[in-house]
Scaffold this active site. Structure first.
Site, PDB file in Angstrom:
ATOM      1  N   HIS A 150       0.810  -1.214   0.000  1.00 12.59           N
ATOM      2  CA  HIS A 150       0.000   0.000   0.000  1.00 12.59           C
ATOM      3  C   HIS A 150       0.849   1.272   0.000  1.00 12.59           C
ATOM      4  CE1 HIS A 150      -3.460  -2.578   0.902  1.00 12.59           C
ATOM      5  NE2 HIS A 150      -4.219  -1.546   0.604  1.00 12.59           N
ATOM      6  N   GLY A 151       2.016   1.231   0.558  1.00 14.99           N
ATOM      7  CA  GLY A 151       2.826   2.446   0.574  1.00 14.99           C
ATOM      8  C   GLY A 151       4.221   2.197   1.096  1.00 14.99           C
TER       9      GLY A 151
END
Length: 482
Positions: free
Chosen positions: A334-335
Site C-alpha cells: 500500500h505504501g
C-alpha cells in the site's frame, strides 16, 4: 495526504474532463469496428494512450512488465522440465517485482538506511534517488505476476496472442487502480465475440453514476473536512473524532467509486470485471472485513503468498506467522512508509487474535453482531489513522485529542452546510449497503415497477444528486498512490 506520484500536465482520471471526452469516443469507435481482432487492437492502442496521458514514458514501463510475463508464459508452456519451469517462473516473477522495488521502494530503502546510520551516529548520508512513482504500477505488475504463477501452476494456459495478452495487462478501465483481474477471467473474454447489450449498457451506466456519486459527493466532501482536521494542529477533540470516523468513508467512497466506474465502463463495452467490495463496513470481524474490502488484492495475497507459505494447514505458531507476514507485505504494498507497514501489522495482529478466540467461524446473535460490526469499524478506523496522521506519534495525539472533552460547535454556515451534506451522503451509502446486505431480493412492490421506469428514476436521481451535492473541490483518486 501526500501522493508520491509523477506530476503531469493532463490527467486521464475518471473524474476529469479529458475522460468525459475520451470514453464516449473510444466506446463509439469500439462498437463501430466489427472484426474482433481489430477491436482488441483498437482497445490496446486506446489503453496505452490512456496510460501515457499521465506520462509518455509510462508506456515503456507498462510494455516492459507485459513483455516479461508474456515471454515467461510462452517459455513455461514449451517446457515440461521441472527445474527449468522453476527457473522460468522465478525469473519472470523477480523481474516484474523488481520494477515495483525500483520505482516504489528505492527512496524508502535509502531513507531507511540513512535513519539507521543516524541512529548509529555514523556521519554519512546517502542522497535519495528521487524516483517518482508511476500510477498503477503496483496493480498491473501484480496482474502480470499472477498470470506467470498461474501458467506455472497450469491453472491457465499460456496466452499466445500478444495483442490479447497486452490488452489483459493494460485494459484501461482497471489499469491504474484495479480490480486486479485474474487471467482466467479476462483472457477468455478477449477471445469471445462481443455484441451490444442494452441491459448491460444500462447496468454499466448505473454503476458508473453510482461510482461518481461515491467519489464526487461522498469521498471529496469527506476529504475537505478530514483534511482540515488532520492539517490543523489545534483542532478540537470532537473534530478529531469526526475526522477519525469520516476518513474510512472517504477511502471507501474514493476507492469503491473508482471500482464501480471501472466495472461500469467495462460492462458497457461487453466485459465483466470482478466485484471488489461487498459492504465492508458491515463486517463482523477483521477477517470478514478483508473478505469484503479490496477483494481482488486480499485474494491475490491469499493465493500467491499466504497459501504458498502454508496457509492454515500448519502448526498454530506457523499460521500466526503466515498471517503476519501476509499483512505486513500487504501494508508495504500500500505504501513505501513504515506507517503502512504498521497498518498492515495491526490488521495481521487482529486476525491472529480473532483466530485464537475462534471468531472466524462463530455465529453471532443479532445484538452481538451489531457490537462486533462497531468494534471492527473502530479497529479499521484506528488502523487507517496511522497512515493518515503520518506517524504513530501524530496518530496517538489525535486519539488523545478525540478522547478529551471539548465544546462542540458547528462553526460558520459553510462548515454547517458541509457537515450536513456529509451526514446525508454517509447515511445514503450506509442505507444502500444495509438494504443490499440484509434484503438482497427486491421487495414485492419494487418488482411491480416497470424496469424502464425504475432505470430512468435511478439514473435521474443519481445525476441530480451528483449535480447538486458534488464537492466544489474535486480531488485525485487516493489509491493512485498505491
Amino acid at each position: 495526504m501526500h501522493l508520491p506520484v509523477d506530476s503531469y500536465t493532463e490527467q486521464m482520471e475518471f473524474n476529469s474532463w479529458s475522460f468525459v471526452f475520451f470514453f464516449p469516443v473510444v466506446c463509439l469507435l469500439y462498437w463501430t469496428i466489427r472484426e474482433q481482432r481489430c477491436r482488441n487492437a483498437f482497445l490496446l492502442v486506446a489503453s496505452y494512450f490512456f496510460y501515457m496521458c499521465w506520462n509518455a514514458s509510462y508506456g515503456i514501463l507498462l510494455f516492459t512488465s507485459t513483455l516479461i510475463s508474456y515471454l515467461a508464459g510462452i517459455a513455461l508452456a514449451r517446457t515440461e522440465h521441472t527445474g527449468w519451469r522453476k527457473l522460468l517462473v522465478t525469473v519472470g516473477v523477480v523481474l516484474n517485482l523488481a520494477l515495483i522495488a525500483y520505482f516504489k521502494y528505492a527512496d524508502f530503502g535509502v531513507s531507511t538506511v540513512n535513519w539507521f546510520m543516524q541512529l548509529l551516529d555514523i556521519n554519512m548520508h546517502v542522497p535519495l534517488p528521487g524516483i517518482l512513482l508511476p500510477v498503477g504500477v503496483s496493480f498491473f505488475v501484480f496482474q502480470s505476476v499472477g498470470y506467470t504463477i498461474d501458467v506455472y501452476r497450469r491453472t491457465v494456459p499460456a496466452e499466445c496472442a500478444p495483442v490479447n495478452y497486452a490488452l489483459f495487462i493494460s485494459f484501461f478501465p482497471q489499469l491504474v487502480a484495479g480490480p486486479i483481474e485474474r487471467s482466467g477471467n479476462m483472457l477468455p473474454q478477449f477471445r469471445e465475440k462481443r455484441v451490444w447489450d442494452d441491459d448491460k449498457a444500462i447496468s454499466g451506466l448505473k454503476l458508473m453514476l453510482w461510482g461518481y456519486f461515491m467519489k464526487l459527493v461522498l469521498a471529496d466532501r469527506c476529504a475537505l473536512y478530514v483534511g482540515s482536521v488532520f492539517d490543523t494542529p489545534s483542532a478540537p477533540g470532537y473534530s478529531s473524532l469526526l475526522g477519525i470516523v469520516l476518513f474510512p468513508f472517504q477511502i471507501y467512497g474514493d476507492f469503491a467509486g473508482y471500482t464501480y466506474i471501472a466495472i461500469g465502463v467495462a460492462r458497457i463495452m461487453g466485459f465483466h470485471l470482478n466485484d471488489n467490495f461487498n459492504h465492508p463496513y458491515f463486517a463482523c470481524t477483521v477477517g470478514d472485513f478483508w473478505r469484503r474490502w479490496h477483494i481482488s488484492l486480499s485474494t491475490w495475497f491469499r493465493d500467491y503468498l499466504y497459501f504458498p507459505l502454508g496457509g492454515s494447514r500448519c502448526k498454530k505458531w506457523r499460521i500466526y506467522f503466515n498471517l503476519m507476514a501476509t499483512f505486513l507485505a500487504s501494508g508495504l504494498w500500500h505504501g513505501a512508509m513504515w506507517t503502512y507497514v504498521a497498518w498492515g501489522g495491526v490488521h495481521g495482529l487482529c486476525l491472529c487474535i480473532e483466530r485464537a478466540l475462534g471468531w472466524g467461524k462463530k455465529q453471532f446473535g443479532r445484538i452481538e453482531k451489531c457490537a462486533h460490526v462497531a468494534l471492527t469499524f473502530l479497529i479499521v478506523a484506528l488502523a487507517r489513522l496511522i497512515y493518515r496522521a503520518g506517524s504513530l506519534e501524530m496518530a496517538w495525539i489525535h486519539i488523545k485529542r478525540a478522547l478529551l472533552p471539548s465544546r462542540f460547535t458547528l462553526g460558520n454556515s459553510e462548515t454547517q452546510f458541509s457537515l450536513l451534506m456529509i451526514f446525508i451522503v454517509v447515511a445514503i451509502v450506509i442505507a444502500k449497503d444495509a438494504i443490499e446486505e440484509w434484503r438482497p431480493q427486491a421487495p414485492t412492490w419494487a418488482s411491480r415497477i416497470s424496469p424502464w421506469w425504475r432505470d430512468v428514476t435511478i439514473v435521474t436521481a443519481l445525476v441530480l444528486a451528483i449535480s447538486l451535492m458534488a464537492s466544489p473541490q474535486g480531488g485525485t483518486f487516493v489509491y493512485f498512490q498505491f
